[in-house]
Design an enzyme around this catalytic site. Structure first.
Site, PDB file in Angstrom:
ATOM      1  N   SER A  25       0.822  -1.208   0.000  1.00 41.01           N
ATOM      2  CA  SER A  25       0.000   0.000   0.000  1.00 41.01           C
ATOM      3  C   SER A  25       0.861   1.265   0.000  1.00 41.01           C
ATOM      4  CB  SER A  25      -0.916  -0.015   1.217  1.00 41.01           C
ATOM      5  OG  SER A  25      -0.148  -0.159   2.392  1.00 41.01           O
ATOM      6  N   CYS A  26       2.146   1.118   0.318  1.00 41.01           N
ATOM      7  CA  CYS A  26       3.058   2.255   0.311  1.00 41.01           C
ATOM      8  C   CYS A  26       3.254   2.759  -1.116  1.00 41.01           C
ATOM      9  CB  CYS A  26       4.426   1.860   0.857  1.00 41.01           C
ATOM     10  SG  CYS A  26       4.422   1.413   2.595  1.00 41.01           S
ATOM     11  N   VAL A  27       3.663   4.026  -1.243  1.00 40.75           N
ATOM     12  CA  VAL A  27       3.919   4.595  -2.560  1.00 40.75           C
ATOM     13  C   VAL A  27       5.358   5.118  -2.600  1.00 40.75           C
ATOM     14  CG1 VAL A  27       3.285   6.432  -4.206  1.00 40.75           C
ATOM     15  CG2 VAL A  27       1.497   5.223  -2.953  1.00 40.75           C
ATOM     16  N   GLY A  75       0.865   1.773  -3.912  1.00 37.23           N
ATOM     17  CA  GLY A  75      -0.539   2.062  -3.605  1.00 37.23           C
ATOM     18  C   GLY A  75      -1.497   0.921  -3.874  1.00 37.23           C
TER      19      GLY A  75
END
Lengths: 167, 204
Positions: free
Chosen positions: A31-33, A98
């Site tokens: 989910s990190c960008v 993401g």
């Protein structure tokens, strides 16, 4: 003299930079960008691995700007200014990550859907800084590892199931 | 920075030891093979260190994630190498294919329910806290991507977490590779005061 090329690795909720001809990357983004900013001439690049959309949701006082999409973009810009006299107008960005990893749990826990929100806020912050996004490899439900190479300003994105693609 | 006292750490370790001991017993019955576990290690650690424990951000793992909900909130994660998914699914379902879709994912979720069910029951019993576990979810992907969503509720409070970690070994004694599965309990910092009070009521 030969220059040995190396890849700077950026951990979670952290940021880093590299100068030509090196590369910079981050592994296992869910989910990190990863937000990469670089000048059009490819002299340097800075990357932030953001976990959360905006700093206003934090519940503590110690403040890590690289952790939030809205504060990471200004931090990357400041870093670029320290690296050289780059004007904002010449800066470019590429973003990746993401994803929504846990499809079932995200129906009961909105926190699990944060990938989408991270992406939206990253795009918005870049728009406000007037930096065009040259590649946007976001969404889906797969983990990604990215490497940005200053040699050709390419972003290589690897997933377990779909292999490596260059953006 | 998360703070926790030595006495509290010891009590959490004791609860985890009993709860996971029962989980290990259920697992060896279910898989029909011996299942050993290490004494749980309780530490305060950084995000990147947790990912490193699971073999690094790009290591392919299966992660079964559940929430402990109610009076005390935490994330429970059961992680094992992706290479072992198909043999576990075969063992659980009796199917030869070890497929990942449909029945394979249900089997892994059920596997998560069994491991965490025993743990949550022991936890509730010893702390007298009214807790239950959520539905499980499964993801097979890079460790960084699979573990990070579970760290998010904790990341609102800082860049480190309380980690209760137990390794399960030797499930496949005939396997040349040594199988290593890990159980993580990650309490939400906002729940730590509730847990502290409950632990005070427990004999040391």
């Amino acid at each position: 003299m030969t220059l040995t090329k190396k890849t700077v690795k950026v951990g979670m909720a952290d940021m880093g930079y590299c100068l030509a001809p090196n590369s910079i990357g981050s592994s296992g983004l869910g989910s990190c960008v990863a937000i990469v900013i670089y000048p059009a001439n490819g002299a340097a690049a800075a990357l932030a691995h953001v976990m959360l959309p905006d700093a206003s949701i934090r519940r503590n006082d110690d403040f890590n700007r690289a952790k939030y999409a809205d504060t990471a973009v200004p931090l990357l810009l400041e870093t670029m200014q320290r690296l050289g006299p780059f004007r904002n107008a010449t800066l470019r960005a590429k973003i990746a990550g993401g994803a929504n990893m846990f499809q079932r749990l995200s129906t009961v826990d909105p926190m699990m859907k944060i990938g989408e929100r991270n992406t939206e806020v990253a795009r918005e912050a870049l728009k406000q800084a007037n930096i065009p996004i040259m590649a946007d490899v976001t969404g889906g439900s797969e983990g990604r590892s990215v490497v940005f190479s200053l040699k050709d300003q390419s972003l290589s994105v690897r997933t377990i199931h779909s292999g490596t693609k260059i953006y | 920075m998360v703070t926790i006292s030595r006495t509290e750490l010891d009590k959490i370790r004791e609860i985890s030891n009993i709860g996971l001991g029962q989980a290990a017993t259920s697992l060896s019955q279910l898989l029909d093979m011996p299942c050993k576990m290490t004494v749980p290690a309780v530490t305060v650690t950084g995000f990147d260190d947790i990912i490193a424990l699971a073999g690094g951000a790009e290591n392919e793992v299966a992660a079964i994630s559940l929430k402990m909900e109610g009076a005390f909130r935490a994330t429970m994660l059961f992680i094992f190498p992706a290479a072992h998914v198909s043999s576990i699914v075969k063992q659980l379902t009796g199917e030869q294919s070890g497929i990942l879709e449909g029945i394979g994912h249900s089997a892994l979720r059920e596997f998560g329910n069994i491991i965490t069910g025993a743990y949550v029951a022991t936890f509730a019993d010893l702390t007298k806290l009214n807790v239950r576990s959520s539905i499980p979810d499964v993801v097979i992907d890079m460790a960084g991507a699979a573990i990070t969503p579970s760290l998010l509720p904790l990341s609102l409070y800082g860049d480190d977490v309380i980690l209760i970690q137990t390794n399960f070994n030797d499930w496949f004694e005939k396997s040349p590779e040594r199988f290593q599965a890990q159980f993580y309990l990650l309490p939400e910092p906002g729940s730590m005061n509730v847990l502290r009070t409950a632990l005070e009521g427990m004999p040391s």
